[in-house]
Design an enzyme around this catalytic site. Structure first.
Site, PDB file in Angstrom:
ATOM      1  CD  GLU A   9      25.210  51.376  42.437  1.00 22.93           C
ATOM      2  OE1 GLU A   9      25.749  50.703  43.349  1.00 22.93           O
ATOM      3  OE2 GLU A   9      25.754  51.560  41.335  1.00 22.93           O
ATOM      4  CB  ALA A  43      34.445  59.579  35.328  1.00 18.19           C
ATOM      5  N   GLY A  99      37.130  55.575  41.510  1.00 16.45           N
ATOM      6  CA  GLY A  99      36.531  56.001  40.251  1.00 16.45           C
ATOM      7  C   GLY A  99      37.496  55.784  39.105  1.00 16.45           C
ATOM      8  CG  ASP A 100      37.102  53.766  36.132  1.00 14.72           C
ATOM      9  OD1 ASP A 100      38.132  53.201  36.536  1.00 14.72           O
ATOM     10  OD2 ASP A 100      35.984  53.233  36.127  1.00 14.72           O
ATOM     11  CB  ALA A 115      39.060  53.531  47.034  1.00 17.19           C
ATOM     12  CG  HIS A 141      39.771  47.104  39.648  1.00 15.79           C
ATOM     13  ND1 HIS A 141      40.784  47.715  38.939  1.00 15.79           N
ATOM     14  CD2 HIS A 141      38.699  47.929  39.560  1.00 15.79           C
ATOM     15  CE1 HIS A 141      40.337  48.873  38.469  1.00 15.79           C
ATOM     16  NE2 HIS A 141      39.085  49.026  38.834  1.00 15.79           N
ATOM     17  CE  LYS A 157      38.938  49.140  48.194  1.00 13.45           C
ATOM     18  NZ  LYS A 157      38.196  49.301  46.915  1.00 13.45           N
TER      19      LYS A 157
HETATM   20  P1  FAD Z   1      40.572  51.200  44.289  1.00 14.42           P
HETATM   21  O1  FAD Z   1      40.108  50.431  45.458  1.00 14.42           O
HETATM   22  O2  FAD Z   1      41.437  52.378  44.535  1.00 14.42           O
HETATM   23  O3  FAD Z   1      41.315  50.181  43.329  1.00 14.42           O
HETATM   24  C1  FAD Z   1      41.584  50.525  41.983  1.00 14.42           C
HETATM   25  C2  FAD Z   1      42.689  49.654  41.411  1.00 14.42           C
HETATM   26  O4  FAD Z   1      43.936  50.030  41.975  1.00 14.42           O
HETATM   27  C3  FAD Z   1      42.556  48.163  41.709  1.00 14.42           C
HETATM   28  O5  FAD Z   1      43.031  47.470  40.602  1.00 14.42           O
HETATM   29  C4  FAD Z   1      43.434  47.952  42.934  1.00 14.42           C
HETATM   30  O6  FAD Z   1      43.913  46.631  42.988  1.00 14.42           O
HETATM   31  C5  FAD Z   1      44.534  48.944  42.646  1.00 14.42           C
HETATM   32  N1  FAD Z   1      45.141  49.548  43.834  1.00 14.42           N
HETATM   33  C6  FAD Z   1      44.514  50.001  44.943  1.00 14.42           C
HETATM   34  N2  FAD Z   1      45.407  50.551  45.799  1.00 14.42           N
HETATM   35  C7  FAD Z   1      46.616  50.444  45.215  1.00 14.42           C
HETATM   36  C8  FAD Z   1      47.937  50.831  45.581  1.00 14.42           C
HETATM   37  N3  FAD Z   1      48.175  51.458  46.741  1.00 14.42           N
HETATM   38  N4  FAD Z   1      48.950  50.563  44.719  1.00 14.42           N
HETATM   39  C9  FAD Z   1      48.728  49.943  43.540  1.00 14.42           C
HETATM   40  N5  FAD Z   1      47.486  49.552  43.127  1.00 14.42           N
HETATM   41  C10 FAD Z   1      46.453  49.801  43.956  1.00 14.42           C
HETATM   42  N6  FAD Z   1      32.451  54.279  39.336  1.00 14.42           N
HETATM   43  C11 FAD Z   1      32.022  55.552  39.181  1.00 14.42           C
HETATM   44  O7  FAD Z   1      32.614  56.289  38.366  1.00 14.42           O
HETATM   45  N7  FAD Z   1      30.964  56.048  39.895  1.00 14.42           N
HETATM   46  C12 FAD Z   1      30.304  55.314  40.812  1.00 14.42           C
HETATM   47  O8  FAD Z   1      29.368  55.798  41.447  1.00 14.42           O
HETATM   48  C13 FAD Z   1      30.721  53.961  41.014  1.00 14.42           C
HETATM   49  N8  FAD Z   1      30.119  53.168  41.920  1.00 14.42           N
HETATM   50  C14 FAD Z   1      30.591  51.902  42.152  1.00 14.42           C
HETATM   51  C15 FAD Z   1      30.005  51.122  43.151  1.00 14.42           C
HETATM   52  C16 FAD Z   1      30.453  49.821  43.414  1.00 14.42           C
HETATM   53  C17 FAD Z   1      29.798  49.017  44.503  1.00 14.42           C
HETATM   54  C18 FAD Z   1      31.517  49.292  42.632  1.00 14.42           C
HETATM   55  C19 FAD Z   1      31.994  47.891  42.863  1.00 14.42           C
HETATM   56  C20 FAD Z   1      32.119  50.056  41.640  1.00 14.42           C
HETATM   57  C21 FAD Z   1      31.674  51.362  41.398  1.00 14.42           C
HETATM   58  N9  FAD Z   1      32.272  52.171  40.438  1.00 14.42           N
HETATM   59  C22 FAD Z   1      31.822  53.473  40.246  1.00 14.42           C
HETATM   60  C23 FAD Z   1      33.378  51.680  39.613  1.00 14.42           C
HETATM   61  C24 FAD Z   1      34.761  52.043  40.226  1.00 14.42           C
HETATM   62  O9  FAD Z   1      34.904  53.438  40.311  1.00 14.42           O
HETATM   63  C25 FAD Z   1      35.846  51.460  39.315  1.00 14.42           C
HETATM   64  O10 FAD Z   1      35.818  50.068  39.378  1.00 14.42           O
HETATM   65  C26 FAD Z   1      37.248  52.016  39.546  1.00 14.42           C
HETATM   66  O11 FAD Z   1      38.063  51.578  38.460  1.00 14.42           O
HETATM   67  C27 FAD Z   1      37.917  51.524  40.819  1.00 14.42           C
HETATM   68  O12 FAD Z   1      37.414  52.118  41.944  1.00 14.42           O
HETATM   69  P2  FAD Z   1      37.787  51.487  43.395  1.00 14.42           P
HETATM   70  O13 FAD Z   1      37.162  52.365  44.397  1.00 14.42           O
HETATM   71  O14 FAD Z   1      37.484  50.070  43.415  1.00 14.42           O
HETATM   72  O15 FAD Z   1      39.374  51.720  43.363  1.00 14.42           O
END
Ligand code: FAD
Length: 277
Positions: A9, A43, A99-100, A115, A141, A157
């Site tokens: 990455e 972000a 993302g955040d 996601a 997370h 997912k």
């Molecule tokens: P999600 O899977 O949507 O989860 C986010 C949070 O919401 C979790 O706590 C989950 O438990 C909760 N959740 C999910 N669905 C629900 C629901 N329906 N109801 C209630 N709660 C729910 N960040 C960047 O900005 N750019 C990047 O390129 C990037 N690359 C990454 C690559 C990898 C391999 C990893 C592990 C992380 C990366 N991140 C990146 C960080 C990531 O964007 C953050 O960790 C972000 O806070 C969560 O993204 P996620 O896709 O895991 O979210």
């Protein structure tokens, strides 16, 4: 044993000079025959152009290159446009994320909140064209309601159409074993690739880990603290810790390793050399 899949990455450099340097790093990493490279996404789409420019440059070497794409802070129309652009450009893999939120924005401003919403959107727009990777958190997370909830969300997912997972980095192989076991109990068979963060700098590692909720086990943190002003000794210790971690992960059946390269070649190559890969 089948050969583990290796992927690397990158983050998109800010300047053309930075991109040139990254392409030199990429050439060195090519000796490990990676399955794919991936390029992160800022972000709220803040690196939209730079991510795309970096993906275009990196994929010139003929190895599959996957943009990361996150959904919060962007409209559905913007996301659909980008998904179609990637499809038209022959991209076949996307690291699909929530993302955040960019600072100052509330989650309510997002049309897609999680996601799994983005996974569904990509499937709606482009069917099975893309292989979709999603994030997994063996140490939970930081915003999850509970560990079980977070594991259920990973399953959601996959159920929405994602193909495989890449984990947040961690230094306890047991957390990965536990996570995989929990997924198995839920009937999830999709491969989950451990994300590997080489250790090269004490302050940066602590800062990143605090921000993303990755645990640095006390004994590692203490040793790194002790070695923080001795660059060579710290790197040697980090290399040993990360090599052992990877050995254990592969021995317990991890299908491969995804390296958070921090746009460097040496620390990643050393670990892979030590592993004989
Ligand atoms: P999600 O899977 O949507 O989860 C986010 C949070 O919401 C979790 O706590 C989950 O438990 C909760 N959740 C999910 N669905 C629900 C629901 N329906 N109801 C209630 N709660 C729910 N960040 C960047 O900005 N750019 C990047 O390129 C990037 N690359 C990454 C690559 C990898 C391999 C990893 C592990 C992380 C990366 N991140 C990146 C960080 C990531 O964007 C953050 O960790 C972000 O806070 C969560 O993204 P996620 O896709 O895991 O979210």
């Amino acid at each position: 044993m089948t050969k583990p899949t290796i992927s690397f990455e990158f983050f998109p450099p800010k300047t053309d000079e930075g991109l040139e340097k990254l392409l030199v790093v990429q050439k060195k990493l090519l000796v490990k025959s990676p399955k794919f490279f991936s390029v992160t996404y800022g972000a709220g789409g803040s690196t939209r152009e730079r991510t795309w420019k970096t993906v275009s440059a990196v994929q010139q070497e003929g190895v599959e290159t996957a943009p990361h794409l996150s959904c919060v802070g962007q409209s559905k129309d913007e996301l659909v446009e980008l998904i179609n652009e990637y499809k038209d450009a022959g991209i076949r893999r996307i690291v699909t994320l929530r993302g955040d939120m960019p600072s100052g924005m509330g989650a309510a401003q997002s049309e897609l909140r999680y996601a799994d919403d983005l996974v569904k959107l990509i499937r709606e727009v482009s069917g099975d064209h893309f292989h979709l990777e999603v994030a997994a958190y063996p140490e939970m997370h930081p915003q999850a309601r509970s560990f079980s909830d977070d594991i259920d969300h990973f399953k959601r997912k996959i159920d929405a159409g994602a193909n495989s997972g890449i984990t947040q980095y961690f230094y306890s192989a047991d957390s990965y074993a536990y996570y995989m076991n929990e997924l198995e109990k839920r009937g999830v068979t999709a491969p989950v690739y451990p994300g590997i963060m080489p250790i090269t700098n004490y302050a940066n590692l602590v800062r990143f880990s605090d921000a993303c909720g990755a645990d640095i086990p006390r004994w590692i943190r203490k040793k790194l603290e002790e070695l923080q002003h001795d660059d060579a000794a710290l790197k040697a210790f980090g290399e040993e810790v990360v090599t052992r971690l990877c050995e254990r992960l592969l021995a317990m059946g991890a299908p491969g390793l995804h390296f958070y390269t921090m746009n460097q070649s040496v620390p990643n190559l050393k670990v892979l050399d030590n592993l004989g890969l």
